[in-house]
Design an enzyme around this catalytic site. Structure first.
Site, PDB file in Angstrom:
ATOM      1  N   ARG A  15       0.835  -1.206   0.000  1.00  0.00           N
ATOM      2  CA  ARG A  15       0.000   0.000   0.000  1.00  0.00           C
ATOM      3  C   ARG A  15       0.873   1.261   0.000  1.00  0.00           C
ATOM      4  O   ARG A  15       0.950   1.967  -0.992  1.00  0.00           O
ATOM      5  CB  ARG A  15      -0.953  -0.015   1.213  1.00  0.00           C
ATOM      6  N   ASP A  16       1.562   1.542   1.072  1.00  0.00           N
ATOM      7  CA  ASP A  16       2.330   2.789   1.176  1.00  0.00           C
ATOM      8  C   ASP A  16       3.444   2.819   0.131  1.00  0.00           C
ATOM      9  O   ASP A  16       3.775   3.880  -0.423  1.00  0.00           O
ATOM     10  CB  ASP A  16       2.912   2.916   2.590  1.00  0.00           C
ATOM     11  N   HIS A 207       5.917   4.596  12.591  1.00  0.00           N
ATOM     12  CA  HIS A 207       5.902   4.493  11.131  1.00  0.00           C
ATOM     13  C   HIS A 207       6.886   5.531  10.593  1.00  0.00           C
ATOM     14  O   HIS A 207       6.538   6.686  10.396  1.00  0.00           O
ATOM     15  CB  HIS A 207       4.460   4.780  10.660  1.00  0.00           C
ATOM     16  N   HIS A 209       9.620   7.097   7.901  1.00  0.00           N
ATOM     17  CA  HIS A 209      10.161   7.174   6.543  1.00  0.00           C
ATOM     18  C   HIS A 209      11.643   7.506   6.699  1.00  0.00           C
ATOM     19  O   HIS A 209      12.044   8.136   7.674  1.00  0.00           O
ATOM     20  CB  HIS A 209       9.421   8.234   5.726  1.00  0.00           C
ATOM     21  N   CYS A 240       4.586   9.890  -0.040  1.00  0.00           N
ATOM     22  CA  CYS A 240       3.251  10.463   0.094  1.00  0.00           C
ATOM     23  C   CYS A 240       3.071  11.494  -1.005  1.00  0.00           C
ATOM     24  O   CYS A 240       3.862  12.431  -1.099  1.00  0.00           O
ATOM     25  CB  CYS A 240       3.086  11.118   1.463  1.00  0.00           C
ATOM     26  N   ASN A 249       9.438   4.596   2.922  1.00  0.00           N
ATOM     27  CA  ASN A 249       9.392   4.021   4.261  1.00  0.00           C
ATOM     28  C   ASN A 249      10.758   3.425   4.568  1.00  0.00           C
ATOM     29  O   ASN A 249      11.516   3.093   3.660  1.00  0.00           O
ATOM     30  CB  ASN A 249       8.388   2.856   4.274  1.00  0.00           C
TER      31      ASN A 249
END
Lengths: 308, 308
Positions: A15-16, A207, A209, A240, A249
């Site tokens: 996803r990310d 989370h 990055h 993002c 990430n």
């Protein structure tokens, strides 16, 4: 060094990691990759998002991905949803759990989901209540916790307020997102010192990055605070679209290597995982920032050349 | 978070960073680069090595480099020397101080300098005594402190013994080298817990390679132990020809960014430094692992395209 003996690494790469690839990764490839990830020992994979395709065209095949992957026992297959419309699609695709998201920054929240923070809460509340009614757990993401590309520094009080609201509404865990990879270890320490006063370490995830290379340093600070859940993406994929300068990430395999070498167990098989990371690196055709992957490719190359 | 208010970052790029480039960087370019580095506020630059050209052909122009650079006030221009022959050349080139080196690993020491540990001590002792007689300070490097490509783990007792011997012989500081970038934060913590029992933090420096992305995480551990001297190389240049899998030093600009953002002052001007890193990146024509440099180039590109 007082750190947990075991942590959960949540793989958010599908996803990310893939949300910004503009549809270039074929659905069958995503499915093959998620199937491969599911066999590494990872316990949680965020496989897609059920967001309007206008916003995340690269993930418009979420339903097909969710329906066609092989579900491994012991693995939670999750999806990101922005509202009850997304939730309905996620439930139809039979995901195991969902994640909702909002920002700690008013401006980033508006750019990302076109709503004020105040307007966002009832939308997420509806998702959480509806999911609960069908027996699904909901995870919460708070982005720009450590800094916003529009507003700069974000006060810990703001982060606390958003976290509190999400937990009160019923998410089981809040993942604190360093959306633009700006968190430094001292700041991570300050934020966690404050948040662990009000919330238990089981309610918090990190989370990071790795835009500025500080993700593993911040992870160490998180571990010393007793945090046991960390998000990452294979290869260091990610970013993002609404946060300038937000790159990948932290690479799951770099995180895994550090944790396992420190004696912190993750349940994930490193050699299987690095192969899954190599698979997606080959697909996305852009140099990924993962250090372990670089080493892996160098070793493979040396083997090929018979120099090893 | 209890960390020092101020640290010294020692720039080793012109030596550790360029020693493997097989002579492709012209002498005039090295001089221009060192001149640029000298104007960034850095207080220490290891500019070259006076090792037999057979071993390090890329640094065979050490004397010319040392003689032709502009010396900035407040900057120590140092050189690596293996023995009194190298020392004599270094003194003739009027370097401000010298560094000697040996390994904590018997096998790596033999591969690197063709001597046992026992045979190495008298050679370094002679260097230290001769340097002292001319009023020059000597720094000591111990390599493979956190692991050896041939022997694997190295006992802390061995590291302690080598460190003790070097300090007793008269080096003012021992730089603990993670030659193959294998140190993890728990191990760094263990090694420093042991070493700071016997030695003062002023006698110890840390020299991390970022092969597995853990250098900044290890730096945090070093800071919490009160260590105030860290080695790094602009751009993340570097490696060791006799240690397979040893890639670059931690990038100075990544280290600087983290330190300054944490409020730990270095005296170095970040924007001037990143320009010096960009200069050498352009010369070596290989992608450097520095995260800050990637960001810098992306921003420059965006400015060029008028998208910023």
């Amino acid at each position: 060094m007082d750190v947990p003996e075991r942590v959960t690494v949540k793989e958010v790469g599908p996803r990310d990691g893939l949300q910004n690839t503009a549809g270039t990764v074929p659905t069958a490839t995503k499915i093959a990759w998620i199937n491969q990830l599911g066999k590494t020992g990872v316990s949680y994979i965020e496989i897609t998002a059920f967001v309007h395709p206008k916003w995340l065209p690269a993930l418009s095949d979420g339903a097909e991905v969710a329906c066609r992957i092989q579900r491994e026992p012991g693995v939670t297959y999750a999806a990101l949803v922005p509202n009850v419309t997304g939730l309905a699609r996620a439930l139809e695709a039979n995901v195991d759990e969902v994640a909702v998201f909002m920002s700690a920054s008013e401006t980033h929240n508006r750019k990302n989901i076109n709503k004020s923070l105040k307007e966002t809460y009832p939308v997420l509340d509806e998702v959480i209540r509806t999911a609960a009614a069908t027996g699904k757990k909901v995870r919460g993401y708070v982005s720009t916790v450590f800094g916003c590309p529009y507003e700069g520094e974000i006060s810990v009080e703001r982060v606390k307020a958003v976290t509190d609201r999400l937990l009160t509404m019923g998410v089981y865990e809040v993942s604190l997102g360093d959306t633009i990879g700006i968190a430094d270890p001292r700041q991570t320490n300050e934020v966690l010192t404050e948040l662990t006063r009000d919330f238990s370490t089981e309610q918090l995830a990190l989370h990071f990055h790795d835009t500025r290379g500080m993700a593993l340093a911040n992870t160490i600070v998180g571990l010393t605070h007793g945090i046991t859940t960390f998000d990452s993406a294979a290869g260091g994929l990610g970013g993002c679209p609404y946060a300038k300068g937000a790159t990948g990430n932290v690479a799951t395999e770099d995180l895994l290597y550090m944790l396992e070498k420190m004696g912190v167990s993750t349940g994930i098989d490193f050699s299987r995982f690095i192969e899954a990371a190599a698979y997606i690196d080959d697909i996305v055709q852009q140099p990924l920032p993962s250090r372990q992957l670089s080493m892996y490719f160098r070793e493979q190359e040396e083997k090929r050349q018979g120099r090893s």
